[in-house]
Enzyme design. Structure first.
Site, PDB file in Angstrom:
ATOM      1  CG  ASP A  64      -4.791   5.120   3.062  1.00 27.24           C
ATOM      2  OD1 ASP A  64      -4.947   4.578   4.174  1.00 27.24           O
ATOM      3  OD2 ASP A  64      -3.755   5.738   2.742  1.00 27.24           O
ATOM      4  NE  ARG A 113      -4.620   1.411   1.773  1.00 23.91           N
ATOM      5  CZ  ARG A 113      -4.512   2.073   0.630  1.00 23.91           C
ATOM      6  NH1 ARG A 113      -5.417   1.903  -0.319  1.00 23.91           N
ATOM      7  NH2 ARG A 113      -3.510   2.904   0.431  1.00 23.91           N
ATOM      8  CB  CYS A 171      -1.000  -0.023   1.159  1.00 20.36           C
ATOM      9  SG  CYS A 171      -0.293   0.189   2.810  1.00 20.36           S
TER      10      CYS A 171
END
Length: 147
Positions: A117, A15, A9
């Site tokens: 996100d 994440r 990420c």
């Protein structure tokens, strides 16, 4: 067979570590190495406290995580790279074009959607993103388990 998997990420604190620790939880005895890194990592930072709390609420401990910056050598050394967003796939391809064939979205087996996100958002946003990551991880498991 995928023996080394890298999950990517941006900051490597929400994440990708969530996915990393979920995969580790499910594949603990499968002999698969799971790591994560960020395209703009907050190097050496632990998981975001809310991400860590959500993960813990689902019985997975991510307290040992420390963010790492992605590198071309990392990409070359793994068998599979799972990214959270299409833009991440594009950035990885620019960083290590030779790795392009092994880069896929975490959500590949579902809708092939980007996983947003949740950084600096509400607990509800983190819960939503956790559910998307969990769905993606579970969809990959049949392809990763050793028979």
């Amino acid at each position: 067979m995928f023996k080394r998997i890298l999950i990517v990420c941006v900051g490597n604190i929400c994440r990708s570590p969530t996915a990393e620790y979920l995969f580790r939880h499910h594949l603990a005895s499968a002999g698969v190495s799971i790591e994560s890194a960020g395209l703009g990592a907050l190097v050496d930072k632990p998981m975001d406290p809310t991400a860590l709390e959500v993960l813990g609420d689902h019985g997975v401990d991510g307290v040992a995580h420390r963010a790492r910056q992605i590198s071309a050598s990392m990409l070359r050394d793994v068998d599979l790279v799972l990214a959270m967003e299409r833009e991440h796939v594009n950035r990885i391809a620019r960083l290590a074009p030779e790795a392009s064939g092994k880069v896929m979205l975490l959500d590949r087996w579902n809708q092939g959607a980007d996983i947003p996100d949740p950084y600096r958002q509400s607990r509800e946003a983190f819960d939503h993103v956790y559910s998307l990551i969990d769905r993606g991880v579970n969809a990959w498991l049949p392809y990763l388990r050793v028979s």
